[in-house]
Design an enzyme around this catalytic site. Sequence first.
Site, PDB file in Angstrom:
ATOM      1  N   ASP A  53       0.824  -1.216   0.000  1.00  0.00           N
ATOM      2  CA  ASP A  53       0.000   0.000   0.000  1.00  0.00           C
ATOM      3  C   ASP A  53       0.861   1.271   0.000  1.00  0.00           C
ATOM      4  O   ASP A  53       0.325   2.374   0.128  1.00  0.00           O
ATOM      5  CB  ASP A  53      -0.906   0.026   1.240  1.00  0.00           C
ATOM      6  CG  ASP A  53      -2.159  -0.830   1.063  1.00  0.00           C
ATOM      7  OD1 ASP A  53      -2.776  -0.751  -0.018  1.00  0.00           O
ATOM      8  OD2 ASP A  53      -2.514  -1.563   2.006  1.00  0.00           O
TER       9      ASP A  53
ATOM     10  N   GLU B  31      -0.031   9.555   0.787  1.00  0.00           N
ATOM     11  CA  GLU B  31      -0.730  10.586   1.563  1.00  0.00           C
ATOM     12  C   GLU B  31      -0.972  10.162   3.010  1.00  0.00           C
ATOM     13  O   GLU B  31      -1.057  11.001   3.905  1.00  0.00           O
ATOM     14  CB  GLU B  31      -2.078  10.884   0.911  1.00  0.00           C
ATOM     15  CG  GLU B  31      -2.889  11.922   1.656  1.00  0.00           C
ATOM     16  CD  GLU B  31      -4.285  12.070   1.104  1.00  0.00           C
ATOM     17  OE1 GLU B  31      -4.599  13.176   0.666  1.00  0.00           O
ATOM     18  OE2 GLU B  31      -5.051  11.095   1.090  1.00  0.00           O
ATOM     19  N   ASP B  32      -1.075   8.859   3.238  1.00  0.00           N
ATOM     20  CA  ASP B  32      -1.420   8.412   4.587  1.00  0.00           C
ATOM     21  C   ASP B  32      -0.260   8.488   5.569  1.00  0.00           C
ATOM     22  O   ASP B  32      -0.465   8.438   6.775  1.00  0.00           O
ATOM     23  CB  ASP B  32      -1.968   6.973   4.528  1.00  0.00           C
ATOM     24  CG  ASP B  32      -3.299   6.941   3.796  1.00  0.00           C
ATOM     25  OD1 ASP B  32      -4.094   7.872   4.001  1.00  0.00           O
ATOM     26  OD2 ASP B  32      -3.519   6.001   3.004  1.00  0.00           O
TER      27      ASP B  32
ATOM     28  N   ARG C 284       0.913  -1.025   7.523  1.00  0.00           N
ATOM     29  CA  ARG C 284       1.377   0.181   6.843  1.00  0.00           C
ATOM     30  C   ARG C 284       2.350   1.020   7.693  1.00  0.00           C
ATOM     31  O   ARG C 284       2.879   2.013   7.211  1.00  0.00           O
ATOM     32  CB  ARG C 284       0.169   1.026   6.413  1.00  0.00           C
ATOM     33  CG  ARG C 284      -0.773   0.278   5.462  1.00  0.00           C
ATOM     34  CD  ARG C 284      -1.658   1.209   4.685  1.00  0.00           C
ATOM     35  NE  ARG C 284      -0.860   2.156   3.920  1.00  0.00           N
ATOM     36  CZ  ARG C 284      -1.357   3.218   3.303  1.00  0.00           C
ATOM     37  NH1 ARG C 284      -2.647   3.458   3.356  1.00  0.00           N
ATOM     38  NH2 ARG C 284      -0.571   4.042   2.629  1.00  0.00           N
TER      39      ARG C 284
ATOM     40  N   ARG D  78      -8.927   4.216  11.153  1.00  0.00           N
ATOM     41  CA  ARG D  78      -7.475   4.416  11.051  1.00  0.00           C
ATOM     42  C   ARG D  78      -6.948   5.554  11.952  1.00  0.00           C
ATOM     43  O   ARG D  78      -5.779   5.553  12.322  1.00  0.00           O
ATOM     44  CB  ARG D  78      -7.091   4.735   9.602  1.00  0.00           C
ATOM     45  CG  ARG D  78      -7.507   3.688   8.587  1.00  0.00           C
ATOM     46  CD  ARG D  78      -6.684   2.414   8.717  1.00  0.00           C
ATOM     47  NE  ARG D  78      -7.129   1.407   7.765  1.00  0.00           N
ATOM     48  CZ  ARG D  78      -6.660   1.315   6.530  1.00  0.00           C
ATOM     49  NH1 ARG D  78      -5.732   2.157   6.105  1.00  0.00           N
ATOM     50  NH2 ARG D  78      -7.123   0.373   5.724  1.00  0.00           N
TER      51      ARG D  78
ATOM     52  N   HIS E 270     -11.743   6.868   4.638  1.00  0.00           N
ATOM     53  CA  HIS E 270     -11.157   8.073   5.238  1.00  0.00           C
ATOM     54  C   HIS E 270     -12.099   9.263   5.089  1.00  0.00           C
ATOM     55  O   HIS E 270     -12.992   9.256   4.233  1.00  0.00           O
ATOM     56  CB  HIS E 270      -9.846   8.421   4.513  1.00  0.00           C
ATOM     57  CG  HIS E 270      -8.716   7.488   4.769  1.00  0.00           C
ATOM     58  ND1 HIS E 270      -8.012   6.871   3.758  1.00  0.00           N
ATOM     59  CD2 HIS E 270      -8.142   7.072   5.926  1.00  0.00           C
ATOM     60  CE1 HIS E 270      -7.058   6.119   4.278  1.00  0.00           C
ATOM     61  NE2 HIS E 270      -7.116   6.220   5.596  1.00  0.00           N
TER      62      HIS E 270
ATOM     63  N   CYS F  90      -4.826  10.217  -2.412  1.00  0.00           N
ATOM     64  CA  CYS F  90      -3.881   9.408  -1.627  1.00  0.00           C
ATOM     65  C   CYS F  90      -2.603   9.069  -2.388  1.00  0.00           C
ATOM     66  O   CYS F  90      -1.633   8.619  -1.791  1.00  0.00           O
ATOM     67  CB  CYS F  90      -4.536   8.155  -1.096  1.00  0.00           C
ATOM     68  SG  CYS F  90      -5.543   7.274  -2.238  1.00  0.00           S
TER      69      CYS F  90
HETATM   70  C1  CIR Z   1      -5.468   1.106   2.643  1.00  0.00           C
HETATM   71  O1  CIR Z   1      -6.492   0.455   2.923  1.00  0.00           O
HETATM   72  O2  CIR Z   1      -4.770   1.619   3.502  1.00  0.00           O
HETATM   73  C2  CIR Z   1      -5.094   1.260   1.196  1.00  0.00           C
HETATM   74  N1  CIR Z   1      -5.403   0.073   0.469  1.00  0.00           N
HETATM   75  C3  CIR Z   1      -5.812   2.448   0.583  1.00  0.00           C
HETATM   76  C4  CIR Z   1      -5.385   3.740   1.173  1.00  0.00           C
HETATM   77  C5  CIR Z   1      -6.034   4.901   0.519  1.00  0.00           C
HETATM   78  N2  CIR Z   1      -5.573   6.097   1.105  1.00  0.00           N
HETATM   79  C6  CIR Z   1      -6.229   7.240   1.078  1.00  0.00           C
HETATM   80  O3  CIR Z   1      -7.344   7.314   0.584  1.00  0.00           O
HETATM   81  N3  CIR Z   1      -5.661   8.288   1.672  1.00  0.00           N
END
Ligand code: CIR
Length: 253
Positions: free
Chosen positions: A61, A66-67, A86, A131, A161, A248
């Site tokens: 991932d 962005e996360d 992650r 999260r 999110h 993201c």
């Molecule tokens: C997750 O579930 O963490 C990733 N597959 C997708 C993250 C998407 N991130 C975002 O929208 N900021």
Amino acid sequence: MIFSHAIARRPEKNMAAGITTSTLGIPDYKKALDQFDAYVKALSDCGVSVTVLDPLRGYPDAHFVEDAAVVTPDIAVITNPGAASRKGEVPSIAAALQSFRETVWIQPPGTIDGGDVLMVGRHFFIGLSDRTNEKGARQLGDAVAGFGYTWTPVPVAAGLHFKSSVNAVGNDTLLVTRPFADHPALAGFHRIVISPPEEYAGNTLLVNGRLIMPAGFPGTRQKLQALDKPILELDVSEFRKMDGGLTCLSLRF
Ligand code: CIR
């Protein structure tokens, strides 16, 4: 806000091993790379200098950069992502940001995913989700308050999110899904409300006066046209299969 830089990361081969709730199928890697390249080109065309990081082995991932951080004009807040798989993405993002900003780190048990954080002018909305927890939100809020920003926590009832449902599209306007249409936390902003079948289009990105939206949502496109900004549609179908989208795939600052 004008963005001069962005950080993105090329997806790795096993991106299909990432977390997803989607039932849209397995992403096609080759197609994902083409979509990623088009995304980077779109950011460049908006006048942004994009640093593209190499895939991070073992972190399927990790291209959802962005996360892993929240970058403000003053500091970069390195997150503690809510998903265990992650957390190891964070050091390489901190390293990439080091030459641009002083970094501060969210400490456990606080967790934050950057996808829950929306900066609008001098205000932060911080989504509380599976999260992002209250302790993480408070740490981020305190960090940015030190630079004169205000913040409000907002429970995220649906979607992964906060930014799956709410994004800033300029002109004091938020693009929102139906559950946020009358949400009191968003009072004071004009709202463009997306019809339920087009919910995915809520993840639209404003970059230097242009709107980048996911391809294939004509109703939302028509509503956005009222803002009188250039609109670019990008196909992000392979990232959608992994619950990701336009915001993201980069950190913009
Ligand atoms: C997750 O579930 O963490 C990733 N597959 C997708 C993250 C998407 N991130 C975002 O929208 N900021």
